[in-house]
Design a protein around this motif. Structure first.
Motif, short mmCIF file in Angstrom:
data_model
loop_
_atom_site.label_atom_id
_atom_site.label_comp_id
_atom_site.label_asym_id
_atom_site.label_seq_id
_atom_site.Cartn_x
_atom_site.Cartn_y
_atom_site.Cartn_z
N ASP A 70 0.82 -1.21 0.00
CA ASP A 70 0.00 0.00 0.00
C ASP A 70 0.86 1.26 0.00
O ASP A 70 0.55 2.24 -0.70
CB ASP A 70 -0.94 0.02 1.21
CG ASP A 70 -2.01 -1.06 1.13
OD1 ASP A 70 -2.23 -1.60 0.02
OD2 ASP A 70 -2.62 -1.36 2.17
N LEU A 71 1.94 1.26 0.77
CA LEU A 71 2.83 2.41 0.81
C LEU A 71 3.49 2.66 -0.54
O LEU A 71 3.60 3.81 -0.98
CB LEU A 71 3.91 2.20 1.89
CG LEU A 71 4.92 3.33 2.07
CD1 LEU A 71 4.23 4.59 2.53
CD2 LEU A 71 6.01 2.92 3.03
N ALA A 72 3.90 1.59 -1.21
CA ALA A 72 4.49 1.75 -2.53
C ALA A 72 3.48 2.35 -3.50
O ALA A 72 3.83 3.19 -4.34
CB ALA A 72 5.00 0.41 -3.05
N GLY A 73 2.21 1.94 -3.39
CA GLY A 73 1.18 2.51 -4.24
C GLY A 73 0.95 3.98 -3.93
O GLY A 73 0.71 4.79 -4.83
N LEU A 74 1.01 4.35 -2.65
CA LEU A 74 0.80 5.75 -2.27
C LEU A 74 1.98 6.63 -2.68
O LEU A 74 1.82 7.82 -2.89
CB LEU A 74 0.58 5.86 -0.77
CG LEU A 74 -0.74 5.28 -0.25
CD1 LEU A 74 -0.77 5.29 1.27
CD2 LEU A 74 -1.92 6.05 -0.82
N GLN A 75 3.17 6.07 -2.80
CA GLN A 75 4.35 6.84 -3.18
C GLN A 75 4.55 6.90 -4.70
O GLN A 75 5.51 7.49 -5.15
CB GLN A 75 5.60 6.24 -2.53
CG GLN A 75 5.64 6.43 -1.04
CD GLN A 75 6.85 5.74 -0.42
OE1 GLN A 75 7.46 4.87 -1.02
NE2 GLN A 75 7.19 6.14 0.80
N ASP A 76 3.66 6.33 -5.45
CA ASP A 76 3.77 6.33 -6.91
C ASP A 76 3.69 7.77 -7.43
O ASP A 76 2.72 8.47 -7.15
CB ASP A 76 2.64 5.48 -7.50
CG ASP A 76 2.70 5.42 -9.01
OD1 ASP A 76 3.81 5.56 -9.57
OD2 ASP A 76 1.63 5.22 -9.64
N PRO A 77 4.69 8.24 -8.19
CA PRO A 77 4.67 9.63 -8.67
C PRO A 77 3.46 9.95 -9.54
O PRO A 77 2.93 11.06 -9.49
CB PRO A 77 5.97 9.75 -9.46
CG PRO A 77 6.85 8.68 -8.94
CD PRO A 77 5.94 7.58 -8.51
N LEU A 78 3.02 9.03 -10.36
CA LEU A 78 1.86 9.27 -11.22
C LEU A 78 0.60 9.49 -10.37
O LEU A 78 -0.20 10.39 -10.66
CB LEU A 78 1.66 8.09 -12.17
CG LEU A 78 0.54 8.23 -13.19
CD1 LEU A 78 0.78 9.44 -14.08
CD2 LEU A 78 0.43 6.97 -14.03
N ARG A 79 0.42 8.71 -9.32
CA ARG A 79 -0.73 8.89 -8.44
C ARG A 79 -0.65 10.23 -7.72
O ARG A 79 -1.65 10.93 -7.57
CB ARG A 79 -0.79 7.76 -7.41
CG ARG A 79 -2.11 7.76 -6.62
CD ARG A 79 -2.00 7.01 -5.31
NE ARG A 79 -1.14 7.68 -4.35
CZ ARG A 79 -1.53 8.68 -3.55
NH1 ARG A 79 -2.75 9.15 -3.62
NH2 ARG A 79 -0.71 9.21 -2.69
N ILE A 80 0.55 10.61 -7.28
CA ILE A 80 0.72 11.89 -6.59
C ILE A 80 0.39 13.04 -7.52
O ILE A 80 -0.29 14.00 -7.14
CB ILE A 80 2.15 12.01 -6.01
CG1 ILE A 80 2.33 10.97 -4.89
CG2 ILE A 80 2.40 13.41 -5.48
CD1 ILE A 80 3.74 10.88 -4.36
N ALA A 81 0.85 12.97 -8.78
CA ALA A 81 0.56 14.04 -9.74
C ALA A 81 -0.94 14.13 -10.01
O ALA A 81 -1.50 15.23 -10.10
CB ALA A 81 1.32 13.79 -11.04
N THR A 82 -1.60 13.00 -10.14
CA THR A 82 -3.05 12.98 -10.38
C THR A 82 -3.80 13.59 -9.20
O THR A 82 -4.72 14.40 -9.39
CB THR A 82 -3.53 11.54 -10.63
OG1 THR A 82 -2.76 10.97 -11.68
CG2 THR A 82 -4.98 11.50 -10.99
#
Length: 133
Positions: free
Chosen positions: A79-91
């Motif tokens: 879950d942490l790796a998914g939350l740290q995804d740059p594409l998700r953060i930009a979205t």
């Protein structure tokens, strides 16, 4: 010369100080003491076996709990790796209105001194409202 045999009961007889003959009976005290010792050892072995079994059950429970917690840790890392995804953060940033600035504004601040006066020309930059001095 012949010797007369002493009767068997006289061999077991004891003589008191007043020369009375006393026959010795069966010795029960050592037998009772031995029986008590055997029973005590028997119960001690049962207690130790129960204690070892309880410890084994406790270890099994702890190992199961460790496995569950390790699985949970792996899920949380995923879950942490998914939350740290740059594409998700930009979205997410675009969704709440954060964008890259069109021009860069440098805000320079001098060191604060205890009795420093703020000049009237200095105004703070309001980043969220877009106001500039």
């Amino acid at each position: 010369m012949t010797v007369h045999a002493i009767p068997y009961s006289d061999l077991l007889a004891r003589h008191d100080s007043d020369d009375r003959v006393r026959t010795s009976g069966p010795r029960i005290f050592p037998l009772v003491l031995f029986a008590i010792g055997v029973v005590a050892v028997f119960f001690a072995m049962i207690y130790l076996r129960i204690s070892l079994d309880q410890t084994a059950f406790e270890l099994d429970r702890i190992e199961t709990e460790i496995a569950v917690q390790q699985s949970r840790q792996l899920d949380l890392r995923y879950d942490l790796a998914g939350l740290q995804d740059p594409l998700r953060i930009a979205t997410e940033a675009q969704r709440i209105g954060l964008v890259y600035p069109e021009e860069r504004i440098a805000v320079v601040m001098d060191r604060f001194v205890a009795d420093a006066q703020i000049l009237e020309s200095e105004q703070p930059v309001r980043a969220m409202t877009g106001e500039r001095p």
